[in-house]
Design a protein around this motif. Structure first.
Motif, mmCIF file in Angstrom:
data_model
loop_
_atom_site.group_PDB
_atom_site.id
_atom_site.type_symbol
_atom_site.label_atom_id
_atom_site.label_comp_id
_atom_site.label_asym_id
_atom_site.label_seq_id
_atom_site.Cartn_x
_atom_site.Cartn_y
_atom_site.Cartn_z
ATOM 1 N N LEU A 160 92.597 17.382 53.968
ATOM 2 C CA LEU A 160 91.570 16.566 54.599
ATOM 3 C C LEU A 160 90.895 17.359 55.705
ATOM 4 O O LEU A 160 91.425 18.362 56.190
ATOM 5 N N ALA A 161 89.721 16.885 56.093
ATOM 6 C CA ALA A 161 89.003 17.485 57.207
ATOM 7 C C ALA A 161 88.299 16.386 57.976
ATOM 8 O O ALA A 161 87.718 15.471 57.377
ATOM 9 N N ALA A 162 88.356 16.471 59.304
ATOM 10 C CA ALA A 162 87.639 15.547 60.185
ATOM 11 C C ALA A 162 86.608 16.358 60.959
ATOM 12 O O ALA A 162 86.934 17.400 61.537
ATOM 13 N N LEU A 163 85.362 15.892 60.969
ATOM 14 C CA LEU A 163 84.266 16.653 61.557
ATOM 15 C C LEU A 163 83.375 15.761 62.415
ATOM 16 O O LEU A 163 83.024 14.644 62.001
ATOM 17 N N THR A 164 82.987 16.246 63.591
ATOM 18 C CA THR A 164 81.968 15.562 64.362
ATOM 19 C C THR A 164 80.600 15.898 63.773
ATOM 20 O O THR A 164 80.459 16.823 62.974
ATOM 21 N N ASP A 165 79.569 15.154 64.197
ATOM 22 C CA ASP A 165 78.260 15.375 63.583
ATOM 23 C C ASP A 165 77.644 16.715 63.978
ATOM 24 O O ASP A 165 76.703 17.169 63.327
ATOM 25 N N GLY A 166 78.192 17.360 65.008
ATOM 26 C CA GLY A 166 77.750 18.711 65.312
ATOM 27 C C GLY A 166 78.155 19.706 64.243
ATOM 28 O O GLY A 166 77.489 20.729 64.038
ATOM 29 N N ALA A 167 79.238 19.415 63.529
ATOM 30 C CA ALA A 167 79.700 20.267 62.429
ATOM 31 C C ALA A 167 79.117 19.826 61.093
ATOM 32 O O ALA A 167 78.843 20.659 60.224
ATOM 33 N N THR A 168 78.922 18.517 60.909
ATOM 34 C CA THR A 168 78.370 18.041 59.638
ATOM 35 C C THR A 168 76.883 18.370 59.497
ATOM 36 O O THR A 168 76.297 18.137 58.438
ATOM 37 N N ARG A 169 76.278 18.908 60.553
ATOM 38 C CA ARG A 169 74.880 19.346 60.445
ATOM 39 C C ARG A 169 74.673 20.282 59.246
ATOM 40 O O ARG A 169 73.594 20.310 58.653
ATOM 41 N N TRP A 170 75.665 21.075 58.893
ATOM 42 C CA TRP A 170 75.552 22.019 57.770
ATOM 43 C C TRP A 170 75.150 21.287 56.496
ATOM 44 O O TRP A 170 74.351 21.794 55.699
ATOM 45 N N VAL A 171 75.694 20.073 56.325
ATOM 46 C CA VAL A 171 75.377 19.257 55.156
ATOM 47 C C VAL A 171 74.215 18.316 55.446
ATOM 48 O O VAL A 171 73.234 18.260 54.688
ATOM 49 N N GLU A 172 74.308 17.564 56.533
ATOM 50 C CA GLU A 172 73.427 16.424 56.743
ATOM 51 C C GLU A 172 72.066 16.784 57.330
ATOM 52 O O GLU A 172 71.086 16.077 57.086
ATOM 53 N N LYS A 173 71.978 17.824 58.115
ATOM 54 C CA LYS A 173 70.714 18.187 58.750
ATOM 55 C C LYS A 173 70.061 19.395 58.090
ATOM 56 O O LYS A 173 68.854 19.411 57.845
ATOM 57 N N LEU A 212 65.771 20.406 62.843
ATOM 58 C CA LEU A 212 66.298 19.854 64.092
ATOM 59 C C LEU A 212 65.452 18.704 64.624
ATOM 60 O O LEU A 212 65.970 17.784 65.260
ATOM 61 N N GLY A 213 64.144 18.746 64.378
ATOM 62 C CA GLY A 213 63.277 17.688 64.879
ATOM 63 C C GLY A 213 63.367 17.573 66.394
ATOM 64 O O GLY A 213 63.359 18.563 67.119
ATOM 65 N N ARG A 214 63.491 16.318 66.877
ATOM 66 C CA ARG A 214 63.569 16.081 68.322
ATOM 67 C C ARG A 214 64.994 16.187 68.846
ATOM 68 O O ARG A 214 65.237 16.017 70.044
ATOM 69 N N GLY A 215 65.958 16.425 67.967
ATOM 70 C CA GLY A 215 67.349 16.486 68.391
ATOM 71 C C GLY A 215 67.657 17.727 69.200
ATOM 72 O O GLY A 215 66.878 18.680 69.252
ATOM 73 N N LYS A 216 68.823 17.728 69.833
ATOM 74 C CA LYS A 216 69.242 18.886 70.620
ATOM 75 C C LYS A 216 69.450 20.089 69.705
ATOM 76 O O LYS A 216 69.877 19.945 68.549
ATOM 77 N N THR A 217 69.135 21.274 70.226
ATOM 78 C CA THR A 217 69.255 22.482 69.405
ATOM 79 C C THR A 217 70.695 22.724 68.993
ATOM 80 O O THR A 217 70.991 23.003 67.827
ATOM 81 N N HIS A 218 71.618 22.639 69.930
ATOM 82 C CA HIS A 218 73.040 22.834 69.641
ATOM 83 C C HIS A 218 73.815 21.600 70.104
ATOM 84 O O HIS A 218 73.562 21.078 71.187
ATOM 85 N N ASP A 219 74.736 21.168 69.282
ATOM 86 C CA ASP A 219 75.590 20.029 69.617
ATOM 87 C C ASP A 219 77.043 20.490 69.626
ATOM 88 O O ASP A 219 77.403 21.472 68.953
ATOM 89 N N ASP A 220 77.882 19.796 70.405
ATOM 90 C CA ASP A 220 79.319 20.074 70.325
ATOM 91 C C ASP A 220 79.749 19.948 68.867
ATOM 92 O O ASP A 220 79.358 19.000 68.178
ATOM 93 N N ALA A 221 80.535 20.900 68.399
ATOM 94 C CA ALA A 221 80.951 20.906 66.991
ATOM 95 C C ALA A 221 82.471 21.025 66.903
ATOM 96 O O ALA A 221 83.053 21.980 67.419
ATOM 97 N N THR A 222 83.092 20.061 66.255
ATOM 98 C CA THR A 222 84.552 20.037 66.125
ATOM 99 C C THR A 222 84.954 19.834 64.677
ATOM 100 O O THR A 222 84.377 18.993 63.972
ATOM 101 N N VAL A 223 85.944 20.611 64.243
ATOM 102 C CA VAL A 223 86.474 20.523 62.884
ATOM 103 C C VAL A 223 87.999 20.574 62.956
ATOM 104 O O VAL A 223 88.568 21.456 63.601
ATOM 105 N N VAL A 224 88.651 19.622 62.299
ATOM 106 C CA VAL A 224 90.098 19.694 62.073
ATOM 107 C C VAL A 224 90.321 19.724 60.575
ATOM 108 O O VAL A 224 89.866 18.825 59.856
ATOM 109 N N TYR A 225 90.999 20.760 60.099
ATOM 110 C CA TYR A 225 91.286 20.900 58.679
ATOM 111 C C TYR A 225 92.808 20.872 58.509
ATOM 112 O O TYR A 225 93.548 21.518 59.272
ATOM 113 N N ALA A 226 93.272 20.104 57.530
ATOM 114 C CA ALA A 226 94.724 20.001 57.326
ATOM 115 C C ALA A 226 95.047 19.994 55.841
ATOM 116 O O ALA A 226 94.460 19.207 55.074
ATOM 117 N N GLU A 227 95.945 20.861 55.435
ATOM 118 C CA GLU A 227 96.491 20.848 54.082
ATOM 119 C C GLU A 227 97.839 20.154 54.141
ATOM 120 O O GLU A 227 98.727 20.546 54.903
#
Length: 263
Positions: free
Chosen positions: A194-207, A246-261
């Motif tokens: 599993l992996a838990a990600l904040t939206d600063g990390a999910t930008r790779w997919v979502e933004k 990026l639009g009007r959003g902040k250029t860089h956001d806090d990005a957190t990822v936890v990955y667990a096997e």
């Protein structure tokens, strides 16, 4: 169990407002993952003497303790108790009724030998990978479904949709929002990682749309959490001027990822 945790502030000159934790009970059975994305406060204040990192550290600490040690509570009950405990820590000094009282998004996952339970509140994401490699995202999409007009300014969002019926919810000072979270469970044998990600990390997919959720999980498995955050930072830097993504959003956001096997 193999785990990897990466958390990086969007601005090196400001503290990271995210929280990440992994808990392993002393009995050696099961475990938990906790990720919080602290909501950056507006410039005109929050009615609170404390910072967002103070809040996420308090709430994250309470969630870690309760998730590991109180196995007979549901994740919603655990979140409710953790919010209440955190609120009580500053109720006498701060205005907890302020719409921007410190708050955070939440991802919780807890597993035993037989079952994996999950909870997601607001726009952080949990990814579950099956033994066959199928990746299932668990999301609370209420914020994404709101009309853009409802989020045009902080003031409009705070007055109409933040922690309000028909809007979206975060973990702030009201324990009852725990009942609003997306929750569920799957047999433990159906999840190998599993992996838990904040939206600063999910930008790779979502933004930036650099890949889908399966691609994201493959990147985490093969290259690690650091590689995902680095790729997000490179995409943000490349779009700094045109802001096509990026639009009007902040250029860089806090990005957190936890990955667990899970073993």
């Amino acid at each position: 169990m193999r785990t990897e945790v990466v958390s990086e502030p969007g601005d090196p000159g400001r503290p990271d407002e995210d929280f990440a934790g992994v808990g392993l009970p002393a009995c050696g059975q099961g475990g938990c993952v906790i990720v919080l994305d602290g909501v950056t406060p507006p410039k005109d204040g929050t009615g609170c003497l404390h910072s967002v990192p103070w809040f996420t550290a308090r709430l994250g600490g309470a969630l870690t303790e309760l998730t590991v040690s109180v196995r007979d509570l549901t994740l919603s009950e655990i979140l409710s108790r953790a919010i209440l405990r955190t609120a009580e820590a500053h109720a006498t000094t701060c205005d907890l009724s302020h719409p921007r009282t410190p708050q955070a998004t939440v991802v919780l996952a807890r597993w035993s030998a037989d079952l994996l339970e999950y909870l997601v509140l607001s726009d952080s994401t949990l990814l579950l990978e099956s033994p066959t490699g199928t990746v299932t995202p668990v999301q609370d999409d209420r914020l994404a479904r709101l009309p853009r007009a409802a989020l045009i300014t902080d003031a409009v969002a705070d007055a109409t949709v933040r922690n309000k019926e028909g809007g979206f919810f975060t973990a702030a000072a009201d324990p009852s929002v725990a009942a609003r979270a997306v929750t569920g469970s799957v047999p433990r044998g159906e999840v190998r990682a599993l992996a838990a990600l904040t939206d600063g990390a999910t930008r790779w997919v979502e933004k930036f749309h650099a890949g889908g959720w399966t691609d994201c999980f493959t990147l985490l498995r093969k290259e690690g959490a650091r590689a995902l955050v680095d790729r997000v930072r490179a995409l943000e830097a490349a779009d700094r001027e045109e802001r096509r993504h990026l639009g009007r959003g902040k250029t860089h956001d806090d990005a957190t990822v936890v990955y667990a096997e899970l073993r």
